[in-house]
Design a protein around this motif. Structure first.
Motif, PDB file in Angstrom:
ATOM      1  N   ASP A  48       9.250 -28.514 -41.790  1.00 22.88           N
ATOM      2  CA  ASP A  48       8.761 -27.404 -40.994  1.00 22.88           C
ATOM      3  C   ASP A  48       7.365 -27.691 -40.479  1.00 22.88           C
ATOM      4  OD1 ASP A  48      10.579 -25.365 -40.531  1.00 22.88           O
ATOM      5  OD2 ASP A  48      10.395 -24.599 -42.568  1.00 22.88           O
ATOM      6  N   THR A  49       7.029 -27.108 -39.330  1.00 19.98           N
ATOM      7  CA  THR A  49       5.685 -27.153 -38.772  1.00 19.98           C
ATOM      8  C   THR A  49       5.449 -25.853 -38.038  1.00 19.98           C
ATOM      9  OG1 THR A  49       4.286 -28.220 -37.102  1.00 19.98           O
ATOM     10  CG2 THR A  49       6.650 -28.416 -36.809  1.00 19.98           C
ATOM     11  N   ASP A  50       4.200 -25.452 -37.893  1.00 20.29           N
ATOM     12  CA  ASP A  50       3.866 -24.196 -37.224  1.00 20.29           C
ATOM     13  C   ASP A  50       3.858 -24.312 -35.708  1.00 20.29           C
ATOM     14  OD1 ASP A  50       3.579 -22.820 -39.604  1.00 20.29           O
ATOM     15  OD2 ASP A  50       1.444 -23.304 -39.792  1.00 20.29           O
ATOM     16  N   ASP A  51       4.020 -25.510 -35.174  1.00 16.75           N
ATOM     17  CA  ASP A  51       4.002 -25.687 -33.727  1.00 16.75           C
ATOM     18  C   ASP A  51       5.154 -24.895 -33.103  1.00 16.75           C
ATOM     19  OD1 ASP A  51       4.423 -26.843 -31.058  1.00 16.75           O
ATOM     20  OD2 ASP A  51       3.021 -28.402 -31.690  1.00 16.75           O
ATOM     21  N   PRO A  52       4.882 -24.026 -32.110  1.00 14.76           N
ATOM     22  CA  PRO A  52       5.954 -23.224 -31.503  1.00 14.76           C
ATOM     23  C   PRO A  52       7.042 -24.060 -30.836  1.00 14.76           C
ATOM     24  CG  PRO A  52       3.797 -22.348 -30.905  1.00 14.76           C
ATOM     25  CD  PRO A  52       3.557 -23.676 -31.554  1.00 14.76           C
ATOM     26  N   HIS A  79       1.875 -24.037 -24.900  1.00 14.16           N
ATOM     27  CA  HIS A  79       2.818 -23.371 -25.797  1.00 14.16           C
ATOM     28  C   HIS A  79       2.136 -22.224 -26.515  1.00 14.16           C
ATOM     29  CE1 HIS A  79       0.914 -25.526 -29.181  1.00 14.16           C
ATOM     30  NE2 HIS A  79       1.002 -26.624 -28.438  1.00 14.16           N
ATOM     31  N   GLY A  80       2.948 -21.326 -27.057  1.00 18.13           N
ATOM     32  CA  GLY A  80       2.397 -20.176 -27.762  1.00 18.13           C
ATOM     33  C   GLY A  80       3.487 -19.318 -28.354  1.00 18.13           C
ATOM     34  N   ARG A  81       3.098 -18.116 -28.766  1.00 16.56           N
ATOM     35  CA  ARG A  81       4.036 -17.147 -29.333  1.00 16.56           C
ATOM     36  C   ARG A  81       3.843 -15.806 -28.638  1.00 16.56           C
ATOM     37  NH1 ARG A  81       6.377 -19.075 -34.078  1.00 16.56           N
ATOM     38  NH2 ARG A  81       5.375 -20.971 -34.878  1.00 16.56           N
ATOM     39  N   HIS A  82       4.922 -15.081 -28.514  1.00 16.29           N
ATOM     40  CA  HIS A  82       4.915 -13.746 -27.927  1.00 16.29           C
ATOM     41  C   HIS A  82       5.695 -12.862 -28.888  1.00 16.29           C
ATOM     42  CE1 HIS A  82       4.784 -10.788 -24.664  1.00 16.29           C
ATOM     43  NE2 HIS A  82       6.049 -10.527 -24.934  1.00 16.29           N
ATOM     44  N   GLY A  83       5.002 -12.258 -29.867  1.00 18.82           N
ATOM     45  CA  GLY A  83       5.685 -11.582 -30.951  1.00 18.82           C
ATOM     46  C   GLY A  83       6.472 -12.597 -31.758  1.00 18.82           C
ATOM     47  N   ALA A  84       7.767 -12.327 -31.964  1.00 16.43           N
ATOM     48  CA  ALA A  84       8.622 -13.262 -32.709  1.00 16.43           C
ATOM     49  C   ALA A  84       9.093 -14.424 -31.860  1.00 16.43           C
ATOM     50  CB  ALA A  84       9.830 -12.512 -33.263  1.00 16.43           C
ATOM     51  N   LEU A  85       8.857 -14.357 -30.569  1.00 15.32           N
ATOM     52  CA  LEU A  85       9.358 -15.377 -29.650  1.00 15.32           C
ATOM     53  C   LEU A  85       8.383 -16.543 -29.569  1.00 15.32           C
ATOM     54  CD1 LEU A  85      10.980 -14.618 -26.241  1.00 15.32           C
ATOM     55  CD2 LEU A  85       9.157 -16.307 -26.341  1.00 15.32           C
ATOM     56  N   ARG A  86       8.914 -17.752 -29.622  1.00  9.49           N
ATOM     57  CA  ARG A  86       8.100 -18.966 -29.451  1.00  9.49           C
ATOM     58  C   ARG A  86       8.457 -19.604 -28.115  1.00  9.49           C
ATOM     59  NH1 ARG A  86      10.282 -22.027 -34.689  1.00  9.49           N
ATOM     60  NH2 ARG A  86      10.488 -19.874 -35.352  1.00  9.49           N
ATOM     61  N   ALA A  97      12.518 -19.464 -27.694  1.00 11.96           N
ATOM     62  CA  ALA A  97      13.427 -19.345 -28.832  1.00 11.96           C
ATOM     63  C   ALA A  97      13.118 -18.090 -29.629  1.00 11.96           C
ATOM     64  CB  ALA A  97      13.326 -20.567 -29.739  1.00 11.96           C
ATOM     65  N   LEU A  98      14.165 -17.513 -30.200  1.00 17.14           N
ATOM     66  CA  LEU A  98      14.049 -16.349 -31.078  1.00 17.14           C
ATOM     67  C   LEU A  98      14.941 -16.543 -32.294  1.00 17.14           C
ATOM     68  CD1 LEU A  98      14.153 -13.126 -28.861  1.00 17.14           C
ATOM     69  CD2 LEU A  98      12.426 -13.660 -30.585  1.00 17.14           C
ATOM     70  N   GLU A  99      14.452 -16.101 -33.438  1.00 13.68           N
ATOM     71  CA  GLU A  99      15.253 -16.040 -34.653  1.00 13.68           C
ATOM     72  C   GLU A  99      15.167 -14.615 -35.184  1.00 13.68           C
ATOM     73  OE1 GLU A  99      15.294 -20.232 -36.855  1.00 13.68           O
ATOM     74  OE2 GLU A  99      13.278 -19.379 -36.764  1.00 13.68           O
ATOM     75  N   GLN A 118      14.795  -9.132 -25.414  1.00 12.04           N
ATOM     76  CA  GLN A 118      13.447  -9.696 -25.539  1.00 12.04           C
ATOM     77  C   GLN A 118      13.286 -10.947 -24.684  1.00 12.04           C
ATOM     78  OE1 GLN A 118      12.149 -10.196 -29.593  1.00 12.04           O
ATOM     79  NE2 GLN A 118      12.456  -8.045 -30.105  1.00 12.04           N
ATOM     80  N   LEU A 119      14.285 -11.801 -24.692  1.00 10.54           N
ATOM     81  CA  LEU A 119      14.216 -12.997 -23.855  1.00 10.54           C
ATOM     82  C   LEU A 119      14.162 -12.624 -22.375  1.00 10.54           C
ATOM     83  CD1 LEU A 119      16.762 -15.224 -25.785  1.00 10.54           C
ATOM     84  CD2 LEU A 119      14.343 -15.767 -25.444  1.00 10.54           C
ATOM     85  N   ARG A 120      14.962 -11.647 -21.991  1.00  6.39           N
ATOM     86  CA  ARG A 120      14.965 -11.210 -20.593  1.00  6.39           C
ATOM     87  C   ARG A 120      13.592 -10.674 -20.189  1.00  6.39           C
ATOM     88  NH1 ARG A 120      18.682  -6.337 -18.008  1.00  6.39           N
ATOM     89  NH2 ARG A 120      17.974  -6.615 -15.852  1.00  6.39           N
TER      90      ARG A 120
END
Length: 330
Positions: A48-52, A79-86, A97-99, A118-120
């Protein structure tokens, strides 16, 4: 890809297709390479790595050590994060991506609805808003009967979350059952600033036209997508389906042969050269552990030199034992 083609693409403002490859590097080394849009590891042993840009896909590889999958584009990548979205973006391409934990959203339909909504919403605020390719990995995909089967509930929720997102045409897509956390839904996509060209297979009924026997909501995807510069074909999950019916129940080898016929028909429909080569990475999703050696051997015989990532995954219909997807470059 010849220099003249690259010049014409640049003059037309079209981005060269991402380079998709299977690599034995470690994740940190791949992420440090210029132009890396995303890197995927497979199974519980992937680091694992924290890179989005990094994602661990909950599908175990039959070969160890397992290769990583790298997506690389021309130009710098943000790169970045938008809430749970990477997410990551570069060279007119976007990965997102979303999990989600289905238990937090009322089950498979609710999780799919939230994921796609959320993706939309995120894609709608981007220049790279043309979704070309989607991957969906769902736990226990065949569990349940009739309209309560988990995959059919996923299709219901996906359609609700999409609304009219794909009213102009569906992207290519894969939906496979994983054997990781049974509550995990994982969705990721590739989008571009330019539109691609959807491709259908003349041997198969288009998925969105499937009859009612396959669920309340027909699956929404194209059989393949030719990328904007016409330099690559993104191939959806392809099984032993002829018309809309599953073929060769219980016979893995015959199903695999039927898939290869379907893939050749799809290449012809896309105007691509026949066959696959060493630059055409494929994934093979195999339902039963015992079938993996025979699938590997048959693919090596039929597709010599083609890079194939062999993964333990369940096809969306319980009678189907193997599925292929991947890429073909012009």
């Amino acid at each position: 890809m010849v220099e003249g083609c690259e010049s014409r693409w640049a003059e037309a403002g079209l981005a060269r297709a991402p380079r998709i490859s299977y690599r034995m590097n470690d994740a940190a080394a791949l992420l440090a390479e210029p132009g890396t849009l995303a890197v995927f590891g497979f199974g519980g042993h992937a680091a694992d790595t924290d890179d989005p840009r990094w994602l661990r896909v909950p599908l175990e590889a039959f070969d160890a050590p397992a290769s990583l999958e790298a997506w690389q584009v021309d130009g710098p990548v943000q790169h970045g994060r938008h809430g749970a979205l990477r997410w990551s973006a570069g060279g007119s391409w976007l990965y997102a991506a979303l999990e989600l934990d289905e238990r937090e959203h009322g089950g498979p339909a609710g999780a799919a609805r939230v994921a796609y909504a959320q993706l939309r919403e995120f894609i709608g605020g981007r220049d790279e808003r043309q979704v070309l390719r989607l991957w969906n990995y769902q736990g226990a995909i065949n569990q349940g009967d009739g309209d309560t089967e988990r995959y059919k509930l996923f299709c219901d929720g996906r359609a609700e979350g999409c609304g009219d997102w794909f009213a102009g045409g569906y992207p290519a897509a894969t939906a496979i059952g994983h054997h990781g956390d049974p509550h995990l839904l994982q969705v990721y996509l590739l989008a571009s600033a330019q539109a691609g060209t959807a491709v259908e297979n003349p041997r198969q009924v288009s998925a969105w036209r499937y009859p009612r026997q396959y669920g309340r909501t027909a699956p929404g995807f194209a059989r393949a997508m030719r990328l904007p510069a016409q330099d690559a074909l993104a191939i959806s999950g392809t099984a032993a389906v002829v018309g809309h019916a599953s073929a060769h129940a219980g016979d893995t080898a015959a199903q695999l042969d039927e898939i290869l016929i379907n893939l050749e028909a799809l290449l012809a429909s896309a105007g691509m050269p026949a066959g696959f080569d060493t630059q055409a990475p494929l994934k093979a999703y195999v339902r039963h552990l015992a079938d993996a050696p025979r699938v590997r051997e048959r693919l090596q015989q039929r597709l010599p030199g083609v890079p194939v990532l062999l993964l333990h995954g369940d096809v969306c219909r319980s009678e189907l034992l193997v599925e292929l997807d991947g890429w073909r470059y012009a």
